[in-house]
Design a protein around this motif. Structure first.
Motif, PDB file in Angstrom:
ATOM      1  N   ALA A   1      -6.734  11.598   0.909  1.00 21.08           N
ATOM      2  CA  ALA A   1      -5.185  11.121   0.310  1.00 21.08           C
ATOM      3  C   ALA A   1      -5.795   9.922  -0.811  1.00 21.08           C
ATOM      4  O   ALA A   1      -6.658   9.001  -0.407  1.00 21.08           O
ATOM      5  CB  ALA A   1      -4.712  10.695   1.148  1.00 21.08           C
ATOM      6  N   ASP A   2      -4.743  10.051  -2.107  1.00 16.40           N
ATOM      7  CA  ASP A   2      -4.745   9.232  -2.553  1.00 16.40           C
ATOM      8  C   ASP A   2      -4.217   7.831  -1.853  1.00 16.40           C
ATOM      9  O   ASP A   2      -2.981   7.659  -1.616  1.00 16.40           O
ATOM     10  CB  ASP A   2      -4.276   9.765  -4.211  1.00 16.40           C
ATOM     11  CG  ASP A   2      -4.068   8.624  -4.935  1.00 16.40           C
ATOM     12  OD1 ASP A   2      -5.358   8.253  -5.300  1.00 16.40           O
ATOM     13  OD2 ASP A   2      -2.814   8.255  -5.280  1.00 16.40           O
ATOM     14  N   VAL A   3      -4.356   6.887  -1.876  1.00 14.34           N
ATOM     15  CA  VAL A   3      -4.407   5.949  -1.724  1.00 14.34           C
ATOM     16  C   VAL A   3      -4.686   4.806  -2.713  1.00 14.34           C
ATOM     17  O   VAL A   3      -5.550   4.209  -2.938  1.00 14.34           O
ATOM     18  CB  VAL A   3      -5.139   5.274  -0.099  1.00 14.34           C
ATOM     19  CG1 VAL A   3      -4.368   4.037  -0.063  1.00 14.34           C
ATOM     20  CG2 VAL A   3      -5.116   6.456   1.100  1.00 14.34           C
ATOM     21  N   GLN A   4      -3.429   3.546  -3.044  1.00 17.37           N
ATOM     22  CA  GLN A   4      -2.708   2.603  -3.593  1.00 17.37           C
ATOM     23  C   GLN A   4      -2.762   1.586  -2.873  1.00 17.37           C
ATOM     24  O   GLN A   4      -1.737   1.610  -2.439  1.00 17.37           O
ATOM     25  CB  GLN A   4      -1.831   3.454  -4.783  1.00 17.37           C
ATOM     26  CG  GLN A   4      -2.537   3.986  -5.822  1.00 17.37           C
ATOM     27  CD  GLN A   4      -3.772   4.431  -6.714  1.00 17.37           C
ATOM     28  OE1 GLN A   4      -4.242   3.326  -7.006  1.00 17.37           O
ATOM     29  NE2 GLN A   4      -4.675   4.833  -6.542  1.00 17.37           N
TER      30      GLN A   4
ATOM     31  N   LEU B   1       0.593  -1.203  -0.096  1.00 19.55           N
ATOM     32  CA  LEU B   1      -0.083   0.167   0.143  1.00 19.55           C
ATOM     33  C   LEU B   1       0.616   1.096   0.262  1.00 19.55           C
ATOM     34  O   LEU B   1       2.120   1.375   0.825  1.00 19.55           O
ATOM     35  CB  LEU B   1      -1.152   0.238   1.435  1.00 19.55           C
ATOM     36  CG  LEU B   1      -1.828   0.687   1.308  1.00 19.55           C
ATOM     37  CD1 LEU B   1      -2.990   0.802   2.170  1.00 19.55           C
ATOM     38  CD2 LEU B   1      -0.612   1.891   2.173  1.00 19.55           C
TER      39      LEU B   1
ATOM     40  N   ASN C   1       3.901   4.444   3.339  1.00 21.61           N
ATOM     41  CA  ASN C   1       4.439   3.556   2.130  1.00 21.61           C
ATOM     42  C   ASN C   1       4.319   1.527   3.450  1.00 21.61           C
ATOM     43  O   ASN C   1       5.489   1.826   4.246  1.00 21.61           O
ATOM     44  CB  ASN C   1       5.589   3.649   1.387  1.00 21.61           C
ATOM     45  CG  ASN C   1       5.864   2.006   0.735  1.00 21.61           C
ATOM     46  OD1 ASN C   1       5.283   1.305   0.185  1.00 21.61           O
ATOM     47  ND2 ASN C   1       7.495   2.311  -0.440  1.00 21.61           N
TER      48      ASN C   1
ATOM     49  N   LEU D   1      -2.521   6.754   8.062  1.00 26.00           N
ATOM     50  CA  LEU D   1      -4.018   7.531   6.779  1.00 26.00           C
ATOM     51  C   LEU D   1      -4.629   7.850   7.403  1.00 26.00           C
ATOM     52  O   LEU D   1      -5.334   8.703   6.451  1.00 26.00           O
ATOM     53  CB  LEU D   1      -4.170   5.610   6.078  1.00 26.00           C
ATOM     54  CG  LEU D   1      -3.172   5.408   5.741  1.00 26.00           C
ATOM     55  CD1 LEU D   1      -3.757   3.284   5.348  1.00 26.00           C
ATOM     56  CD2 LEU D   1      -2.527   5.212   4.493  1.00 26.00           C
TER      57      LEU D   1
ATOM     58  N   GLY E   1      -7.090   1.788  -6.573  1.00 26.92           N
ATOM     59  CA  GLY E   1      -7.333   2.709  -5.550  1.00 26.92           C
ATOM     60  C   GLY E   1      -8.181   3.969  -5.720  1.00 26.92           C
ATOM     61  O   GLY E   1      -9.119   3.850  -6.624  1.00 26.92           O
TER      62      GLY E   1
ATOM     63  N   THR F   1      -5.202  11.393   7.487  1.00 28.26           N
ATOM     64  CA  THR F   1      -5.520  12.334   5.809  1.00 28.26           C
ATOM     65  C   THR F   1      -6.619  11.669   5.445  1.00 28.26           C
ATOM     66  O   THR F   1      -6.015  11.480   4.024  1.00 28.26           O
ATOM     67  CB  THR F   1      -3.871  12.318   5.614  1.00 28.26           C
ATOM     68  OG1 THR F   1      -3.641  11.038   4.757  1.00 28.26           O
ATOM     69  CG2 THR F   1      -2.762  12.417   5.925  1.00 28.26           C
TER      70      THR F   1
ATOM     71  N   LYS G   1      -8.998   8.650  -4.294  1.00 27.58           N
ATOM     72  CA  LYS G   1      -9.344   8.994  -2.660  1.00 27.58           C
ATOM     73  C   LYS G   1      -9.897   8.401  -1.555  1.00 27.58           C
ATOM     74  O   LYS G   1     -10.924   7.963  -1.913  1.00 27.58           O
ATOM     75  CB  LYS G   1      -9.962  10.332  -2.885  1.00 27.58           C
ATOM     76  CG  LYS G   1     -10.110  10.777  -4.231  1.00 27.58           C
ATOM     77  CD  LYS G   1      -8.579  11.312  -3.713  1.00 27.58           C
ATOM     78  CE  LYS G   1      -8.009  12.128  -5.096  1.00 27.58           C
ATOM     79  NZ  LYS G   1      -6.341  12.907  -4.949  1.00 27.58           N
ATOM     80  N   SER G   2      -9.804   8.780  -0.496  1.00 25.75           N
ATOM     81  CA  SER G   2      -9.723   7.845   0.348  1.00 25.75           C
ATOM     82  C   SER G   2     -11.339   8.740   1.610  1.00 25.75           C
ATOM     83  O   SER G   2     -11.516  10.318   1.941  1.00 25.75           O
ATOM     84  CB  SER G   2      -8.510   7.289   1.609  1.00 25.75           C
ATOM     85  OG  SER G   2      -8.408   8.750   2.258  1.00 25.75           O
TER      86      SER G   2
ATOM     87  N   SER H   1       0.271   5.447   0.274  1.00 26.85           N
ATOM     88  CA  SER H   1      -0.512   6.359  -0.147  1.00 26.85           C
ATOM     89  C   SER H   1       0.186   7.981   0.263  1.00 26.85           C
ATOM     90  O   SER H   1       1.242   8.243   1.597  1.00 26.85           O
ATOM     91  CB  SER H   1      -1.257   7.186   1.099  1.00 26.85           C
ATOM     92  OG  SER H   1      -2.219   8.270   1.008  1.00 26.85           O
TER      93      SER H   1
END
Length: 449
Positions: free
Chosen positions: A213-216, A96, A102, A207, A117, A210, A119-120, A98
């Motif tokens: 945030a972008d989470v992948q 993961l 990492n 996580l 993934g 925030t 936006k969260s 973001s």
């Protein structure tokens, strides 16, 4: 002299002695029913695991029977077998990312064929109904995992991230450390799938601080291919414009368990396959009918209805020409909730097909287990969604031997099966000669309510 020789030859072959060959009424014979079951549910076929060599042997047997009964190859097909490639995904690792966070190794409960993934959104509750919509949902409230997963799927969530807890650890253990990964048809559109990931508490809390945030999640996936096989036979009608009746069952089962126990699947669904075979024998032996009849034994039902899905994508006749589909599933025993000899039809109240068959002598009636939603749980459903009047006929749908090693030849009621199949011969023949077309009742077609 010639007449006497003919009569002697006919008697020697048993043609005149057997009621099955009488012109006015066909008789289904219990020894034929048992013979199919004795092969399909034998040790030799090792439980007919989905998309295995054993399933392919079962399909070849059904195809050979179709050809022996005099059925033709379906329009556009070169033979009686329709193969499809199945892809099974296995997860080698997951990570993961973001922003500056990492996590090189995360747990995955439900995976996909590729990473995902977005936006969260943070959700601290436990009520699945309150789960917010969003690409990525961070669920910190220690919820009922499977209920939350189902809710996430309904709301189009791509990635559900769970905070590691005793509950997630127990789920991982219950799954044997192996995530639920997709199996899909090569060349078919991929269904949207929610990935469920488990992140250690410290990283999850970071996580959650925030939101937006972008989470992948990156998934390292291996792919293994195998072949599933449908067996298809075609009985042409005399009127190409009258439409087609589709009679189906699935021929696969669960194969061999990890402990070496064979899951024979005599009822599920060698019994349904036997029904299709014996109806093919009966209808092919009679006079030509107005409507054509397609007989299909699907592969890979047990891993997600793969064979029926592929058939629906590549039908040898247009789906618009199919006036009805009758699926046969587990007709090997009498349901104690139903009158003696009677089978149930899923979604009986949704169309007039069941009433039509029953009026001509079919031993069918309504489903006594509406809370089980069986109509949506068999191969008929993929065609019903496309508008075909499609139902499943079953015997004892909640029989205790379901998906157990006890689903074997000894557990079957051959007399019940024989009588049940017999009751359908003339009603289906009547439907094939009728000008009437089965119709959905108001609100009965799936998706119309």
């Amino acid at each position: 002299m010639t007449k006497h020789l003919f009569l002697a030859g006919a008697m020697a072959c048993g043609l005149l002695a057997s009621p099955a060959f009488a012109q006015d009424k066909w008789t289904v014979r219990p020894e034929w029913v048992r013979a199919h079951e004795s092969f399909l549910a034998s040790d030799a076929l090792q439980g007919r695991g989905s998309a295995t060599r054993d399933e392919a042997i079962a399909a070849a047997y059904v195809a050979a029977q179709f050809e022996g009964f005099g059925l033709k190859t379906a329009p556009g097909m070169q033979g009686y077998l329709q193969p499809a490639t199945i892809v099974r995904a296995t997860l080698k690792g997951a990570s993961l990312v973001s922003g500056s966070i990492n996590v090189p190794q995360i747990g995955v409960l439900v995976g996909a064929a590729e990473g995902t993934g977005g936006k969260s959104v943070v959700f601290a509750g436990t009520d699945p109904a309150a789960l917010p919509a969003g690409e990525v949902v961070l669920a910190s409230g220690d919820p009922d995992i499977m209920a939350m997963y189902r809710a996430a799927g309904r709301k189009g969530v791509k990635l559900l991230v769970l905070r590691q807890s005793a509950k997630t650890d127990a789920m991982v253990k219950a799954m044997g450390g192996q995530p639920r990964m997709p199996t899909f048809l090569d060349g078919a559109p991929k269904e949207p799938r929610t990935v469920v990931a488990v992140v250690p508490a410290a990283q999850f809390d970071a996580l959650a601080r925030t939101p937006g945030a972008d989470v992948q999640v990156r998934l390292d996936v291996a792919r293994e291919t195998s072949i599933t096989t449908n067996a298809i036979g075609w009985l042409p009608g005399t009127d190409p414009k009258a439409g087609v009746i589709l009679l189906t069952a699935h021929l696969d089962h669960l194969g061999v368990r990890s402990d070496g126990v064979i899951m024979h699947g005599a009822n599920d669904d060698a019994s349904g396959t036997t029904a299709v075979l014996e109806l093919a024998r009966a209808l092919a032996a009679g006079k030509p009918m107005k409507r054509g009849v397609l007989f299909v034994a699907y592969g890979a039902e047990e891993i997600g209805g793969m064979g029926s899905t592929w058939f629906g994508m590549h039908p040898p006749v247009p789906l618009a020409d199919m006036v009805a589909n009758i699926e046969f599933e587990m007709i090997g025993a009498q349901d104690p909730k139903l009158p003696a000899g009677q089978m149930m039809m899923t979604g009986f109240e949704r169309s007039n097909l069941g009433e039509t068959l029953k009026s001509h002598g079919a031993l069918v009636g309504p489903d006594p287990y509406p809370e089980q939603h069986f109509f949506e749980r068999s191969d008929n459903y993929s065609l019903a969604l496309q508008g075909v009047v499609a139902h499943t006929i079953s015997g004892w749908a909640v029989i205790p031997t379901y998906h157990t090693p006890q689903d074997d030849l000894a557990s079957l009621d051959i007399a019940f099966m024989t009588r049940a199949i017999q009751s359908l011969v003339e009603p289906i023949r009547s439907l094939a000669n009728s000008a009437d077309k089965p119709e959905w009742k108001p609100g009965g077609r799936p998706g119309s309510r």
